[in-house]
Design a protein around this motif. Structure first.
Motif, PDB file in Angstrom:
ATOM      1  N   GLY A 177      16.915  51.658  39.304  1.00 49.50           N
ATOM      2  CA  GLY A 177      16.713  50.690  38.227  1.00 49.50           C
ATOM      3  C   GLY A 177      17.936  49.874  37.880  1.00 49.50           C
ATOM      4  N   LEU A 178      19.031  50.026  38.628  1.00 57.00           N
ATOM      5  CA  LEU A 178      20.251  49.280  38.324  1.00 57.00           C
ATOM      6  C   LEU A 178      20.020  47.770  38.392  1.00 57.00           C
ATOM      7  CD1 LEU A 178      23.284  51.045  40.075  1.00 57.00           C
ATOM      8  CD2 LEU A 178      23.052  50.485  37.641  1.00 57.00           C
ATOM      9  N   ARG A 179      20.531  47.081  37.411  1.00 60.48           N
ATOM     10  CA  ARG A 179      20.446  45.620  37.413  1.00 60.48           C
ATOM     11  C   ARG A 179      21.265  45.049  38.570  1.00 60.48           C
ATOM     12  NH1 ARG A 179      20.988  43.180  31.373  1.00 60.48           N
ATOM     13  NH2 ARG A 179      20.596  41.309  32.636  1.00 60.48           N
ATOM     14  N   PRO A 180      20.829  43.940  39.147  1.00 61.79           N
ATOM     15  CA  PRO A 180      21.611  43.344  40.231  1.00 61.79           C
ATOM     16  C   PRO A 180      22.895  42.713  39.725  1.00 61.79           C
ATOM     17  CG  PRO A 180      19.746  41.946  39.668  1.00 61.79           C
ATOM     18  CD  PRO A 180      19.572  43.215  38.879  1.00 61.79           C
ATOM     19  N   LEU A 181      23.859  42.613  40.609  1.00 64.03           N
ATOM     20  CA  LEU A 181      25.088  41.896  40.298  1.00 64.03           C
ATOM     21  C   LEU A 181      24.774  40.421  40.088  1.00 64.03           C
ATOM     22  CD1 LEU A 181      27.344  43.396  43.111  1.00 64.03           C
ATOM     23  CD2 LEU A 181      27.546  43.915  40.687  1.00 64.03           C
ATOM     24  N   PRO A 182      25.624  39.700  39.358  1.00 63.55           N
ATOM     25  CA  PRO A 182      25.438  38.246  39.278  1.00 63.55           C
ATOM     26  C   PRO A 182      25.623  37.612  40.652  1.00 63.55           C
ATOM     27  CG  PRO A 182      27.551  38.875  38.338  1.00 63.55           C
ATOM     28  CD  PRO A 182      26.811  40.151  38.614  1.00 63.55           C
ATOM     29  N   ARG A 183      25.187  36.389  40.794  1.00 64.84           N
ATOM     30  CA  ARG A 183      25.168  35.720  42.092  1.00 64.84           C
ATOM     31  C   ARG A 183      26.537  35.714  42.768  1.00 64.84           C
ATOM     32  NH1 ARG A 183      22.702  29.856  41.991  1.00 64.84           N
ATOM     33  NH2 ARG A 183      24.449  29.601  40.536  1.00 64.84           N
ATOM     34  N   GLY A 184      27.586  35.526  41.998  1.00 65.14           N
ATOM     35  CA  GLY A 184      28.936  35.495  42.557  1.00 65.14           C
ATOM     36  C   GLY A 184      29.597  36.849  42.665  1.00 65.14           C
ATOM     37  N   GLY A 185      28.864  37.913  42.337  1.00 58.04           N
ATOM     38  CA  GLY A 185      29.401  39.258  42.464  1.00 58.04           C
ATOM     39  C   GLY A 185      30.254  39.671  41.279  1.00 58.04           C
ATOM     40  N   ALA A 186      30.858  40.829  41.412  1.00 62.42           N
ATOM     41  CA  ALA A 186      31.710  41.393  40.354  1.00 62.42           C
ATOM     42  C   ALA A 186      32.988  41.916  40.989  1.00 62.42           C
ATOM     43  CB  ALA A 186      30.989  42.517  39.615  1.00 62.42           C
ATOM     44  N   LEU A 187      34.114  41.617  40.371  1.00 65.45           N
ATOM     45  CA  LEU A 187      35.414  42.037  40.874  1.00 65.45           C
ATOM     46  C   LEU A 187      36.081  42.922  39.834  1.00 65.45           C
ATOM     47  CD1 LEU A 187      37.533  41.720  43.162  1.00 65.45           C
ATOM     48  CD2 LEU A 187      38.477  39.801  41.871  1.00 65.45           C
ATOM     49  N   ILE A 188      36.534  44.091  40.268  1.00 68.09           N
ATOM     50  CA  ILE A 188      37.217  45.033  39.393  1.00 68.09           C
ATOM     51  C   ILE A 188      38.688  44.647  39.282  1.00 68.09           C
ATOM     52  CG2 ILE A 188      37.866  47.439  39.079  1.00 68.09           C
ATOM     53  CD1 ILE A 188      35.444  48.125  40.941  1.00 68.09           C
ATOM     54  N   LEU A 189      39.150  44.467  38.052  1.00 69.56           N
ATOM     55  CA  LEU A 189      40.576  44.241  37.815  1.00 69.56           C
ATOM     56  C   LEU A 189      41.182  45.594  37.465  1.00 69.56           C
ATOM     57  CD1 LEU A 189      40.496  40.996  35.621  1.00 69.56           C
ATOM     58  CD2 LEU A 189      40.304  41.241  38.105  1.00 69.56           C
ATOM     59  N   GLY A 190      41.680  46.281  38.473  1.00 69.51           N
ATOM     60  CA  GLY A 190      42.182  47.634  38.284  1.00 69.51           C
ATOM     61  C   GLY A 190      43.681  47.658  38.104  1.00 69.51           C
ATOM     62  N   ASP A 191      44.162  48.629  37.341  1.00 65.39           N
ATOM     63  CA  ASP A 191      45.601  48.755  37.122  1.00 65.39           C
ATOM     64  C   ASP A 191      46.172  50.020  37.745  1.00 65.39           C
ATOM     65  OD1 ASP A 191      44.498  50.589  35.394  1.00 65.39           O
ATOM     66  OD2 ASP A 191      45.730  50.049  33.675  1.00 65.39           O
ATOM     67  N   GLY A 255      28.271  48.100  43.195  1.00 70.26           N
ATOM     68  CA  GLY A 255      28.453  47.065  44.206  1.00 70.26           C
ATOM     69  C   GLY A 255      29.607  46.136  43.946  1.00 70.26           C
ATOM     70  N   ALA A 256      30.383  46.396  42.889  1.00 71.95           N
ATOM     71  CA  ALA A 256      31.555  45.571  42.598  1.00 71.95           C
ATOM     72  C   ALA A 256      32.642  45.806  43.640  1.00 71.95           C
ATOM     73  CB  ALA A 256      32.087  45.885  41.204  1.00 71.95           C
ATOM     74  N   ALA A 257      33.511  44.817  43.797  1.00 70.73           N
ATOM     75  CA  ALA A 257      34.631  44.915  44.731  1.00 70.73           C
ATOM     76  C   ALA A 257      35.903  45.229  43.965  1.00 70.73           C
ATOM     77  CB  ALA A 257      34.794  43.610  45.498  1.00 70.73           C
ATOM     78  N   MET A 258      36.791  45.988  44.598  1.00 75.32           N
ATOM     79  CA  MET A 258      38.054  46.367  43.960  1.00 75.32           C
ATOM     80  C   MET A 258      39.099  45.273  44.146  1.00 75.32           C
ATOM     81  SD  MET A 258      39.391  48.827  42.159  1.00 75.32           S
ATOM     82  CE  MET A 258      38.292  50.237  42.493  1.00 75.32           C
ATOM     83  N   GLY A 259      39.759  44.901  43.068  1.00 74.66           N
ATOM     84  CA  GLY A 259      40.821  43.896  43.144  1.00 74.66           C
ATOM     85  C   GLY A 259      42.035  44.355  42.371  1.00 74.66           C
ATOM     86  N   GLY A 260      43.095  43.586  42.436  1.00 71.67           N
ATOM     87  CA  GLY A 260      44.323  43.907  41.712  1.00 71.67           C
ATOM     88  C   GLY A 260      44.372  43.151  40.403  1.00 71.67           C
ATOM     89  N   GLY A 261      44.336  43.863  39.292  1.00 70.71           N
ATOM     90  CA  GLY A 261      44.294  43.213  37.994  1.00 70.71           C
ATOM     91  C   GLY A 261      45.497  42.342  37.711  1.00 70.71           C
ATOM     92  N   ALA A 262      46.694  42.889  37.891  1.00 70.76           N
ATOM     93  CA  ALA A 262      47.905  42.141  37.573  1.00 70.76           C
ATOM     94  C   ALA A 262      48.041  40.900  38.451  1.00 70.76           C
ATOM     95  CB  ALA A 262      49.129  43.038  37.738  1.00 70.76           C
ATOM     96  N   GLU A 263      47.676  41.023  39.713  1.00 70.02           N
ATOM     97  CA  GLU A 263      47.770  39.888  40.624  1.00 70.02           C
ATOM     98  C   GLU A 263      46.855  38.750  40.190  1.00 70.02           C
ATOM     99  OE1 GLU A 263      47.154  38.946  45.413  1.00 70.02           O
ATOM    100  OE2 GLU A 263      46.947  40.973  44.631  1.00 70.02           O
ATOM    101  N   LEU A 264      45.621  39.077  39.789  1.00 72.83           N
ATOM    102  CA  LEU A 264      44.668  38.048  39.376  1.00 72.83           C
ATOM    103  C   LEU A 264      45.069  37.407  38.057  1.00 72.83           C
ATOM    104  CD1 LEU A 264      41.415  39.876  40.457  1.00 72.83           C
ATOM    105  CD2 LEU A 264      42.220  37.700  41.339  1.00 72.83           C
ATOM    106  N   VAL A 265      45.582  38.204  37.130  1.00 69.91           N
ATOM    107  CA  VAL A 265      46.042  37.643  35.861  1.00 69.91           C
ATOM    108  C   VAL A 265      47.243  36.727  36.099  1.00 69.91           C
ATOM    109  CG1 VAL A 265      47.031  38.164  33.602  1.00 69.91           C
ATOM    110  CG2 VAL A 265      45.154  39.549  34.483  1.00 69.91           C
ATOM    111  N   ALA A 266      48.175  37.160  36.937  1.00 72.96           N
ATOM    112  CA  ALA A 266      49.340  36.331  37.247  1.00 72.96           C
ATOM    113  C   ALA A 266      48.926  35.002  37.871  1.00 72.96           C
ATOM    114  CB  ALA A 266      50.282  37.085  38.189  1.00 72.96           C
ATOM    115  N   ASP A 267      47.915  35.055  38.726  1.00 74.90           N
ATOM    116  CA  ASP A 267      47.413  33.828  39.361  1.00 74.90           C
ATOM    117  C   ASP A 267      46.808  32.900  38.313  1.00 74.90           C
ATOM    118  OD1 ASP A 267      46.743  32.310  41.844  1.00 74.90           O
ATOM    119  OD2 ASP A 267      44.701  32.657  41.133  1.00 74.90           O
ATOM    120  N   ALA A 268      46.023  33.466  37.383  1.00 76.32           N
ATOM    121  CA  ALA A 268      45.411  32.649  36.333  1.00 76.32           C
ATOM    122  C   ALA A 268      46.472  32.003  35.445  1.00 76.32           C
ATOM    123  CB  ALA A 268      44.469  33.498  35.489  1.00 76.32           C
ATOM    124  N   LEU A 269      47.562  32.720  35.213  1.00 73.25           N
ATOM    125  CA  LEU A 269      48.642  32.201  34.377  1.00 73.25           C
ATOM    126  C   LEU A 269      49.501  31.165  35.091  1.00 73.25           C
ATOM    127  CD1 LEU A 269      49.962  35.519  32.763  1.00 73.25           C
ATOM    128  CD2 LEU A 269      48.728  33.707  31.591  1.00 73.25           C
TER     129      LEU A 269
END
Length: 379
Positions: A177-191, A255-269
């Motif tokens: 019964g899990l809801r599907p991911l959004p169309r663009g997927g989900a990325l984990i911002l892990g520390d 179904g989310a993908a693992m990413g680097g939280g600090a790296e993505l925040v630094a990129d956004a900044l």
């Protein structure tokens, strides 16, 4: 005149990243008033990630919501909707350890995080950035997944209670019964890069911070192992599966993908752009320890500074591991004469740390000037 980029993470439970950056800047300017200071508050997926994105992305919009907190008391919070349709949801703002007093290592849960994710899905986000870190629970993310449609059942096919304690009765997991991911997927911002189980796992490493003694850590780990056995399609050894009390594991199951939280925040900044023109970078966090090199904000800031050949200084509430790669470091506990005064008035000591680093820089600059005047230099 020097250009100094100040990019600390939050000092969890005592000062947010923006206030920490401002305090360091005040201290620096008290010694070197003419220097150009650029404040870039950082985050790594834990507390303060929403604030960092809100400050960095024009048009970011807060989406208010009330969720069940770590032990089900209502928490008024929000997630962030970015102009491109991305939803940013922060676990610390919904199921975080700072929302809970006293701590409840066996009973705290992540259901509120799941409720914020569900609200973002209902809003129609194109993709999700899911910021992990600062959690109160060690429930393997079962609370969050239960809100998203998973069923965690005991031997009588009844739903187990929320929290790690409930996992002790777990006999079956139904993910149909899990809801599907959004169309663009989900990325984990892990520390963190910890696995789910074992001596480097969620319970052993982070359980004590959440109020667990040695006996309770053993129970937490055994119950997480029971969950992992029943969800065999995801490897519990995956780096980051142990993030946020095992919520990283749950999101991988979704179904989310693992990413680097600090790296993505630094990129956004746009932090690398700012660092490129700097003479010095100052970063920091509440506790610099053995986990700090595994994807935490100071390590990412130091990496970017090193790539540009810019020296970087560290300010931390406490330094318990060798701060490799830093040109200078200030331990607020040492500066204040103990952990209690450092935590009681963190902004005062962050300001003092900024002044100390500026004074050291001033002394180095004067020494270089005197050496040049006297004709002393490298041969």
């Amino acid at each position: 005149m020097s250009r100094v980029v100040i990019a600390p993470d939050s000092f969890k439970g005592t000062a947010n990243a923006a206030d920490a950056a401002a305090a360091i800047a005040r201290g620096w300017h008290s010694v070197r008033a003419d220097d150009e200071l650029v404040a870039r508050p950082m985050a790594d997926g834990g507390e303060g990630t929403l604030d960092a994105f809100e400050a960095a992305v024009p048009g970011a919009r807060r989406m208010p919501i009330t969720v069940r907190g770590p032990v089900s008391s209502p928490v008024v919070t929000h997630w962030l909707l970015l102009p491109d349709g991305t939803g940013v949801v922060e676990l610390a703002a919904t199921s975080g350890i700072t929302l809970l007093d006293p701590l409840a290592p066996l009973d705290a849960h992540s259901a509120g995080f799941g409720e914020a994710i569900a609200d973002a899905l209902d809003t129609g986000v194109e993709r999700l950035l899911l910021a992990l870190g600062g959690s109160a629970s060690t429930d393997g993310g079962a609370g969050a997944l239960s809100v998203l449609g998973a069923r965690f059942l005991d031997a009588d096919q009844a739903t187990v209670q929320l929290g790690n304690r409930g996992l002790g009765a777990l006999a079956g997991v139904d993910l149909t019964g899990l809801r599907p991911l959004p169309r663009g997927g989900a990325l984990i911002l892990g520390d963190v890069t910890n696995p789910l189980l074992g001596e480097r796992g969620a319970a052993a490493v982070f359980g004590p911070q959440k109020g667990a003694d040695a006996a309770t850590v053993a129970v937490l780990d055994a119950n997480l192992a029971r969950l992992a056995r029943l969800v065999a399609d995801i490897d519990s050894e995956t780096p980051g599966a142990g993030a946020a009390g095992g919520t990283g594991f749950a999101l991988l199951v979704w179904g989310a993908a693992m990413g680097g939280g600090a790296e993505l925040v630094a990129d956004a900044l746009g932090l690398e752009r700012d660092i490129a023109d700097a003479d010095l970078v100052i970063t920091g966090e509440g506790r610099f320890d053995g986990q700090s090199e595994a994807g935490k904000a100071p390590s990412e800031v130091a990496r970017l500074a090193a790539s540009r050949g810019v020296p970087v200084a560290l300010v931390a509430g406490a330094i318990t591991a060798e701060p490799r790669g830093f040109a200078a470091s200030v331990d607020l506990t040492v500066l204040a004469g103990g952990s209690e005064p450092a935590m009681a008035d963190p902004l005062r000591w962050l300001e003092a740390a900024g002044a100390q680093l500026a004074a050291e820089t001033e002394a180095e600059t004067q020494g270089e000037t005197e050496a040049e005047t006297q004709g002393v230099g490298p041969s």
